[in-house]
Design a protein around this motif. Sequence first.
Motif, short mmCIF file in Angstrom:
data_model
loop_
_atom_site.label_atom_id
_atom_site.label_comp_id
_atom_site.label_asym_id
_atom_site.label_seq_id
_atom_site.Cartn_x
_atom_site.Cartn_y
_atom_site.Cartn_z
N THR A 138 -32.89 -26.30 -1.61
CA THR A 138 -32.87 -26.49 -3.24
C THR A 138 -31.08 -27.37 -3.74
OG1 THR A 138 -33.97 -24.46 -3.23
CG2 THR A 138 -32.23 -25.24 -5.42
N SER A 139 -30.89 -28.11 -4.56
CA SER A 139 -29.51 -29.16 -4.41
C SER A 139 -29.27 -28.20 -5.77
CB SER A 139 -30.05 -30.63 -4.72
OG SER A 139 -29.05 -31.56 -5.80
N THR A 192 -33.71 -38.08 -3.08
CA THR A 192 -32.52 -38.09 -3.31
C THR A 192 -32.98 -36.91 -4.52
OG1 THR A 192 -31.19 -39.73 -2.91
CG2 THR A 192 -30.05 -38.67 -4.74
N LEU A 193 -31.97 -35.37 -4.55
CA LEU A 193 -32.50 -34.69 -5.20
C LEU A 193 -31.23 -34.75 -6.57
CD1 LEU A 193 -32.82 -31.42 -2.84
CD2 LEU A 193 -34.73 -33.31 -3.59
N GLU A 236 -33.02 -29.64 -8.19
CA GLU A 236 -33.73 -29.41 -7.76
C GLU A 236 -34.61 -29.09 -6.34
OE1 GLU A 236 -36.56 -33.41 -7.71
OE2 GLU A 236 -34.50 -34.01 -7.96
N ARG A 237 -35.44 -28.62 -6.68
CA ARG A 237 -36.31 -27.73 -5.19
C ARG A 237 -37.03 -28.98 -4.32
NH1 ARG A 237 -39.94 -23.11 -3.95
NH2 ARG A 237 -39.18 -22.57 -1.31
N PHE A 238 -36.63 -29.22 -2.91
CA PHE A 238 -37.79 -29.72 -2.44
C PHE A 238 -38.56 -29.05 -0.97
CE2 PHE A 238 -38.90 -33.75 0.96
CZ PHE A 238 -38.94 -34.97 -0.14
#
Length: 173
Positions: A98-99, A135-136, A140-142
């Motif tokens: 999570t950014s 690129t977050l 933003e969650r990835f």
Amino acid sequence: MLAGVAGLTGCLEETSVSSTGTTAGPAQGTAGGGAAGQGAAPEGTRQAQYGEVLEIHKDGEVAATLSVAEPKPVASFFSGVSTPTSGPSFATFMVSVTSQRAGFDVNPFDFFVRTPEGARVQPTFGCEPAFNAATLGAGERFQGCLTVDVAHGNLVYTSNLFQSASLAEWPAF
């Protein structure tokens, strides 16, 4: 020429990892307590546990949080077309990032497995949804899975394809 050098040095941020003291979801233990023959992580490497939430600091500020679930064995992918060459199964890790700021980069090649013999094994194709490069944006969650073709080892996070220093290391599986 100076503009190119300035652009390059801007990418070389000081990066470190610390624990938040929390876990991502239900408590998760290590798979069998570790493989025999695993050595200690290099000095300065954060010893992480599966499910633990880590903070990634860039230039002294929290840039993102990271969590890795305990690896799961998978015998094959793509209807049996892709089978492991290094053991009875692939190891797959679910990775969540999570950014905390815009422009945080994630990449599967920020991770590798260090085998008991000291070999470095990079992720391969396999599980879906795959942990791909992105690129977050801020907040933003990835999430995706990493697949490695290795029977045993420690998962290592470096945060940069060109950085050889280990920032975090999870127990042997």
